[in-house]
Design a protein around this motif. Structure first.
Motif: not given
Lengths: 118, 746
Positions: A44, A64, A68-72
């Motif tokens: 990812l 991506l 978790q918590g870091v947006p694309p």
């Protein structure tokens, strides 16, 4: 995170790129499916995807984070007027990431060789 | 990105009842509200056309905007109490099973001032080791074992301070073989004496930082399980600490300030103190209960048999039950309002938000048709992170991820909570989901990564509006009822109706919902199951807390995570969770067909089977040719058979008298057989080769003139509007509905 599939894309798989360009979604040959499994099963982190930026008419390339918590992250300027164009660019980008090879050049080479054989 | 988000409470109302709207504006000074009735949420230029109908209401006006934060993360709270004050000497202990020891400072049990200058905090420190933070009035001292804790292993952790000697002892005792390798203990003498806290609450799984207007703000959330925490008023010896694990020996009764037994309150928010002090506490944001404790033997799987082995709670730093927002406006439903799906439409400049809710009919004025809005299933998918977090997402779609702005927003704003398809930040599965927060994918106009390829990439709520739109186009009078109401009211809710129409994906069912629909069906009710993968997972609604369901993804089933051994029973009602199939209630028994495959690329069509020509079911195919392909068109994936599909299986209970009307064919390899279909593995399990990868359309009669018609596909509804609603999917649906409304027996 690792690739989900071990299959390594081979030079002769270039024919499947043509098949993909004609029909990026739907029934595929087993050979194209194997290539797609490799590309779809990428880790990812850094994986290129599309984000719909204008409903039904604009899509933008994004990467991506794999965290978790870091947006694309959207890639400025990489927008597409059709989903087909976007999916093709994703395919090209991933092909390069996976094989190290520029897909357009590989396709041109492949075309020349096929013509010669013909 | 999203600057305007909101939710309502409740999400289903009747005329005369009120619904509250809670709104947060991120940097927007004001917004306008307008109540609308949603007819079709699909914005696709190739679809039937987006349609909402404005509803006159006093609440339709401008409102001042304000930001309302969400405080995610679960913890335990014991309110300030004189018994917690002035503990000059103390011992604090618990069993812990940490899941992210390397995350940074995490509170296990703490009672300290906001600045940490007084009081104590038993923590996992920045190195991942157990530590005790002691306030000294002017500063604080951290005493660490220095040995990082192992992930997902049980430890008995303890820390004590003796005011007379100023000695602090911190110990992590590994529970298992090779204990010496992973255990550690340290004793040290403080130069400055410890300063106990006064008037402070005790927090578990976090450290209280500030008291908000109406809630305690807790930070440094801990991820993992805590079992049997204790607090004593003196420094206990190691044998005393061990003796305190299993109860309160009389010799220690005077020393114990608090001893919490989580096994006593499984399924509730209470934390019971079994000591004489009676320091009752509560949990906040629903950490997972009925979790196996450090003493779980594995001899019994049901916590109701030996609750003492399920004394653990699993806390997560991203749990969320109730966002707790203030109400911006309240609308009381007028008596003459027709039943339907409504929404508060909120707008501020280019920013827009919809807060949908169902309005049921006035009792006694019901229509003959009820659309059962699958709100339990909406909750299961609420705020899912499938596009950005799912490692297998593209493999099931079989094309590159197409994410939508709301999912990009949620990827960053984890405080909006998770769906039951997500993993918590510590990698454990999400087993609770609530509607007391903005649910950003339960909205009109929204598309989804799972909606296949095609003009309308719709899923759940928005896909279900295709059914509403068709009911309106065909001028059928219908009511809208919800899963939540069905769970609350049971059979009474359904009794007025001759026909119940499901949504496109009614996957999650509580036992009471199931029982009510089953009883109604056999009392002459006629069910139109217009979806795919319905009646699959058992869920539990909380008996007291509103708007929250529980799911255990047990063995079997296509599942985003798997429940841990010993954690297969709901905390809410004690029942064995997981697939209905594994609870002796296969969907095939209920609606004739059951989930067999999923794929999220293109949809296909059905071909009629010999049964479809029998006189008994001729009414279904009136106006449909013998060899006509059914639904070789459609907005979702381009066909009527797609996304998640169900098939007939007599071995699982498809009734012998059912009429097998049609089957789909020609699916791609994105569609693979479900895992519960596979006692063994072998090649060729996909749609290109497998005969069992298909949707089956069936009809069968139930008792007292009742009947069931099932299509077994999620995309059936997306084909209804094709060619101005004049197509064979629409025709079949209408033939069935009209005949189902006719009380004559078949």
């Amino acid at each position: 995170m690792e690739y989900l599939y071990n299959y390594r894309i081979k030079p002769e798989d270039i024919a499947y790129a043509e098949e993909f360009r004609r029909k990026p979604v739907g029934h595929h040959s087993p050979g194209l499916q194997r290539v797609l499994n490799r590309l779809h099963g990428m880790p990812l982190a850094g994986k290129p995807i599309l984000v719909c930026t204008k409903p039904h008419r604009e899509w933008t390339l994004a990467l991506l984070s794999g965290v978790q918590g870091v947006p694309p992250k959207l890639v400025p300027g990489k927008t597409y007027r059709s989903l087909h164009d976007g999916l093709w660019d994703i395919f090209r980008t991933r092909w390069k990431m996976v094989t190290g090879e520029d897909l357009e050049q590989a396709l041109a080479r492949h075309k020349k060789t096929s013509r010669r054989v013909a | 990105m999203l600057k305007l988000t909101a939710y309502s409470n409740p999400i289903h109302v009747r005329p005369g009842e009120s619904v509250q709207f809670k709104v947060s504006c991120d940097g927007l000074a004001a917004y306008n509200a307008q109540i609308v009735r949603i007819v079709c949420g699909d914005t696709s230029p190739e679809g039937p056309g987006y349609r909402e109908i404005p509803v006159p209401a006093k609440v339709n006006r401008r409102y001042e905007g304000r930001f309302q934060p969400i405080h995610a993360g679960s913890h335990g709270e014991v309110p300030a109490n004189p018994a917690l004050d002035g503990l000059a000497s103390f011992t604090v202990q618990a069993f812990i099973w940490p899941t992210t020891p390397k995350k940074g400072l995490q509170g296990i049990v703490s009672c300290c001032s906001e600045d940490g200058l007084t009081g104590f905090a038993l923590v996992i420190d920045d190195t991942g080791a157990l530590a005790l933070r002691l306030g000294t009035g002017r500063g604080s001292r951290l005493v660490s074992t220095g040995r990082p804790l192992q992930e997902r292993r049980w430890y008995l952790v303890s820390a004590s301070y003796d005011a007379r000697t100023r000695r602090a002892t911190v110990a992590q005792a590994y529970q298992g073989r090779l204990a010496r390798r992973y255990s550690a203990a340290i004793t040290t003498r403080l130069r400055e004496p410890y300063a106990p806290a006064e008037g402070r609450p005790l927090a578990m799984a976090g450290i209280a930082t500030a008291a908000g207007a109406d809630r305690l703000i807790v930070g440094n959330h801990y991820n993992g399980k805590i079992d049997r925490p204790r607090l004593a008023n003196r420094a206990l010896s190691e044998p005393e600490i061990r003796a305190l694990c299993d109860g309160i020996p009389s010799a220690l009764a005077d020393a114990v300030v608090g001893a919490w037994d989580f096994a006593r309150d499984i399924g509730s928010e209470d934390l019971s103190d079994i000591s004489a002090t009676g320091l009752q506490g509560v949990t906040v944001n629903l950490p997972a209960g009925a979790m196996t404790g450090a003493n779980w033997t594995g001899e019994v799987m049901d916590w109701r048999v030996r609750p003492e082995e399920w004394g653990a709670i699993h806390f997560h730093d991203d749990d969320l039950y109730d966002a707790g927002w203030q109400t911006d406006f309240t609308w009381t439903i007028p008596g003459n309002l027709r039943s339907g799906v409504y929404a508060a439409r909120l707008r501020s400049g280019a920013h827009e938000e919809y807060v949908p809710f169902a309005v049921g009919p006035e009792p006694g004025r019901e229509a003959k048709i009820a659309f059962l809005m699958p709100t339990a299933s909406y909750l299961a998918y609420a705020n899912e992170h499938i596009a950005t977090d799912g490692i297998a997402t593209e493999l099931t779609c079989n094309f590159a991820t197409v994410a939508d702005p709301w999912s990009v927003y949620l990827a960053e704003h984890r405080e909006y909570g998770q769906s039951m398809y997500d993993l918590h930040s510590d990698g454990s599965g999400v087993c609770y989901s609530s509607r007391l927060r903005p649910v950003l994918n339960m909205r009109p106009k929204r598309e989804s990564v799972l909606g296949g390829i095609g003009p309308s990439r719709l899923w759940q709520f928005n896909a279900d509006t295709h059914i509403l739109d068709w009911l309106e186009a065909k001028r059928h009078r219908y009511d809208v009822i919800t899963d939540e109401e069905l769970h609350e009211r049971g059979l009474d809710l359904l009794s007025p109706y001759r026909v119940v129409v499901t949504g496109t994906h009614p996957e999650y069912w509580s036992t009471r919902m199931w029982d009510a629909l089953e009883a109604w069906k056999h009392s002459g009710g006629r069910l139109m199951y217009l979806g795919g993968n319905g009646f699959y997972w058992r869920v539990a609604y909380h008996p007291a807390l509103p708007g929250v369901i529980e799911l255990r993804r047990n063995e079997g089933g296509i599942r985003a995570w798997t429940a841990q051994p010993g954690e297969y029973h709901h905390s809410f009602d004690g029942l064995y969770g997981g697939l209905w199939l594994n609870n002796g209630r296969a969907p095939q028994k209920f609606v004739g067909i059951g989930m067999c495959t999923q794929g999220f690329d293109i949809s296909s069509y059905y071909r009629r089977k010999p049964d479809s020509h029998k006189p008994k079911v001729r009414f279904i195919f009136e106006g449909v040719g013998k060899d006509e392909l059914i639904g070789d068109f459609g907005l979702v994936g381009g066909g009527a058979a797609g996304l998640e599909l169900d098939r007939v299986e007599p071995a699982l209970g498809s009734p012998a008298h059912l009429h097998w009307l049609a089957s789909s064919e020609g699916h791609t390899d994105a569609y693979q057989l479900t895992v519960e279909e596979l006692p063994e593995t072998y090649p060729g399990l996909g749609g290109e080769e497998q005969g069992s990868v298909r949707a089956d359309m069936v009809f069968f009669e139930t008792e007292n003139g009742g009947a069931v018609f099932s299509v077994g596909s999620m995309t059936w509804a997306g084909s209804l509007s094709h060619e101005g609603y004049d197509n064979n999917v629409s025709r079949i649906t209408n033939n069935v509905l009209r005949r189902f409304l006719d009380p004559r027996r078949f």
